[in-house]
Design a protein around this motif. Structure first.
Motif, short mmCIF file in Angstrom:
data_model
loop_
_atom_site.label_atom_id
_atom_site.label_comp_id
_atom_site.label_asym_id
_atom_site.label_seq_id
_atom_site.Cartn_x
_atom_site.Cartn_y
_atom_site.Cartn_z
N SER A 91 0.77 -1.32 -0.20
CA SER A 91 -0.04 -0.08 0.07
C SER A 91 0.92 1.29 0.02
N PHE A 92 1.95 1.40 0.85
CA PHE A 92 2.93 2.33 0.75
C PHE A 92 3.30 2.53 -0.60
N TYR A 93 3.82 1.30 -1.29
CA TYR A 93 4.66 1.68 -2.49
C TYR A 93 3.66 1.92 -3.45
N THR A 94 2.42 1.40 -3.47
CA THR A 94 1.36 1.91 -4.60
C THR A 94 1.28 3.63 -4.28
N SER A 95 0.95 3.94 -3.34
CA SER A 95 0.59 5.29 -3.18
C SER A 95 1.83 6.13 -3.25
N GLU A 96 3.09 5.97 -2.59
CA GLU A 96 4.04 6.81 -2.34
C GLU A 96 5.55 6.68 -3.17
N ILE A 97 5.63 5.59 -3.88
CA ILE A 97 6.77 5.41 -4.77
C ILE A 97 6.37 4.99 -6.26
N GLY A 98 5.59 3.99 -6.16
CA GLY A 98 5.48 3.48 -7.56
C GLY A 98 4.89 4.38 -8.52
N PRO A 99 4.21 5.54 -8.01
CA PRO A 99 3.98 6.49 -9.28
C PRO A 99 4.93 7.65 -9.63
N SER A 100 6.05 7.58 -8.98
CA SER A 100 7.16 8.64 -9.17
C SER A 100 7.95 8.29 -10.30
N ARG A 101 8.08 9.33 -11.40
CA ARG A 101 8.46 9.20 -12.79
C ARG A 101 9.95 9.47 -12.77
N THR A 102 10.70 8.71 -13.86
CA THR A 102 12.07 8.98 -13.98
C THR A 102 12.27 10.33 -14.49
N PHE A 103 13.22 11.14 -14.33
CA PHE A 103 13.50 12.37 -14.84
C PHE A 103 14.88 12.66 -15.33
N CYS A 104 14.91 13.53 -16.08
CA CYS A 104 15.94 14.21 -16.80
C CYS A 104 16.20 15.49 -16.87
N VAL A 105 17.61 15.99 -17.09
CA VAL A 105 17.82 17.53 -17.14
C VAL A 105 17.75 17.68 -18.75
N TYR A 106 17.13 18.89 -19.04
CA TYR A 106 16.84 19.38 -20.31
C TYR A 106 18.27 19.56 -21.07
N GLU A 107 19.26 20.04 -20.39
CA GLU A 107 20.47 20.66 -21.36
C GLU A 107 21.53 19.20 -21.43
N GLU A 108 20.86 18.20 -21.02
CA GLU A 108 21.61 16.81 -21.25
C GLU A 108 20.93 15.91 -22.00
N VAL A 109 19.88 16.20 -22.63
CA VAL A 109 19.30 15.46 -23.62
C VAL A 109 19.80 15.17 -24.85
N GLU A 110 20.36 16.15 -25.60
CA GLU A 110 21.00 16.14 -26.83
C GLU A 110 22.25 15.38 -26.68
N LYS A 111 23.04 15.23 -25.59
CA LYS A 111 24.28 14.56 -25.44
C LYS A 111 23.90 13.13 -25.14
N LEU A 112 22.81 12.94 -24.37
CA LEU A 112 22.35 11.48 -24.12
C LEU A 112 22.13 10.74 -25.46
N ARG A 113 21.21 11.60 -26.36
CA ARG A 113 20.67 11.02 -27.56
C ARG A 113 21.57 10.63 -28.41
N ASN A 114 22.98 11.58 -28.45
CA ASN A 114 24.14 11.26 -29.48
C ASN A 114 24.79 10.41 -28.96
N THR A 162 8.38 13.91 -23.02
CA THR A 162 7.61 14.45 -21.86
C THR A 162 6.46 13.62 -21.45
N ASP A 163 6.33 12.76 -22.04
CA ASP A 163 5.08 11.71 -21.63
C ASP A 163 5.64 10.52 -20.88
N SER A 164 6.94 10.27 -20.92
CA SER A 164 7.75 9.18 -20.35
C SER A 164 8.73 9.72 -19.13
N ALA A 165 8.84 10.99 -18.91
CA ALA A 165 9.69 11.40 -17.98
C ALA A 165 9.16 12.86 -17.52
N ILE A 166 9.66 13.35 -16.38
CA ILE A 166 9.91 14.79 -15.84
C ILE A 166 11.04 15.43 -16.45
#
Length: 313
Positions: free
Chosen positions: A209-232, A241-245
């Motif tokens: 119950s704790f996992y379902t409400s407090e941990i499971g819904p938390s999304r992965t995140f990234c820093v916008y300025e690093e996106v191009e480097k990671l894709r390269n 933006t549908d699969s990360a904050i």
């Protein structure tokens, strides 16, 4: 498996004492099927999760190659946990494993299929970047007591930490201390991104119950300025933006609102649960009963910690 035979199968070590608390191993009550875009390859994959017998544990089935989620098969890779055996790889397994561990799915077969013709590598879909999709799927199908091929139920063995242990890489660390229940304290620090900054999260427990409400819904995140480097580098091809904050160092969060003020830190806890589930065996609990403190960790450090528990390093 009786209590005595179960205890014989799980020998205590200098760090871990395996105990039975009277709980029976479980599996899912029916099949789960989900398809979606994968984070790093950007391709579509389908996952089918099937009930499995007690004592078998959780394992992946990729092109009829069986890969148990064990640290023995972890291949270090950036931004995800990858399992590799006999040349076959299953990537980004951490969110699914996190949900299975926390929700008490001790035994199951996880069939993963790439729908774009991959031959030796496949990836688990990312969905919204959290474990929410898997939690809801498990809740929908339900759980049942797992039995072996003879129709007998099996005790679920629980690992209790009996000596302090720690691992570190530079200024990142995981430390654990004997404690009567599971408690997780985790910190992250992104001084270059003020909207994230330094965050700490402490869990009260690790029940479903704790996992379902407090941990499971938390999304992965990234820093916008690093996106191009990671894709390269060939990463996050399926990220959006549908699969990360996404957070910009100068503009803050680009796709609010957050589900929690400390959602990035909570997601690190989600990852930790998935990665420490690699300690599970034969339908046991993977996550050790201990007070665990993590700081600026990642998948590689989490795997180091499991190796330490396993006596590998």
């Amino acid at each position: 498996m009786s209590v005595s035979s179960a205890l014989n199968a799980f020998k205590s070590s200098a760090l871990i004492s395996w105990k039975s608390l009277g709980k029976l191993q479980q599996t899912i009550a029916g099949c789960i099927e989900r398809s979606g875009i994968t984070l790093h390859s950007g391709r579509v994959a389908r996952v089918k999760i099937w009930p499995e017998c007690a004592g078998v544990g959780r394992y992946f089935d990729f092109r009829s190659n069986f890969i148990h989620p064990s640290v023995d098969y972890v291949q270090e890779s950036p931004l995800c946990t990858t399992l590799c055996k006999d040349g076959y790889k299953v990537r980004t397994v951490e969110h699914l494993l996190s949900a299975l561990e926390a929700m008490g799915v001790d035994n199951c077969r996880i069939e993963v299929e790439g729908l774009n013709g991959e031959e030796s590598s496949v990836e688990v879909p990312i969905f919204d970047g959290s474990a929410k999709e898997w939690v809801e799927a498990i809740e929908q199908v339900g759980l049942k007591v797992a039995t072996d091929q003879g129709g007998n139920s099996c005790e679920k063995m629980i690992p209790f930490l009996i000596e302090p242990v720690h691992v570190h890489r530079n200024d990142s660390f995981i430390a654990a201390f004997p404690y009567p229940k599971v408690q997780i304290i985790y910190g992250i620090d992104f001084p270059q991104v003020p909207a994230i900054g330094c965050q700490w999260f402490s869990s009260a427990s690790l029940d479903d119950s704790f996992y379902t409400s407090e941990i499971g819904p938390s999304r992965t995140f990234c820093v916008y300025e690093e996106v191009e480097k990671l894709r390269n580098l060939g990463l996050i091809k399926g990220g959006s933006t549908d699969s990360a904050i996404v957070c910009s160092a100068s503009k803050g969060w680009l796709n609010p609102p957050l589900r929690f003020p400390d959602e990035p830190c909570r997601h690190k806890v989600l990852d930790l649960i998935g990665d420490l589930s690699l300690f599970a065996r034969h339908g046991s609990q993977g996550f050790p009963v201990a007070q665990i403190v993590g700081y600026k960790g990642g998948h590689a450090l989490h795997a180091d910690f499991v190796r330490r528990l396993s006596g590998i390093s």
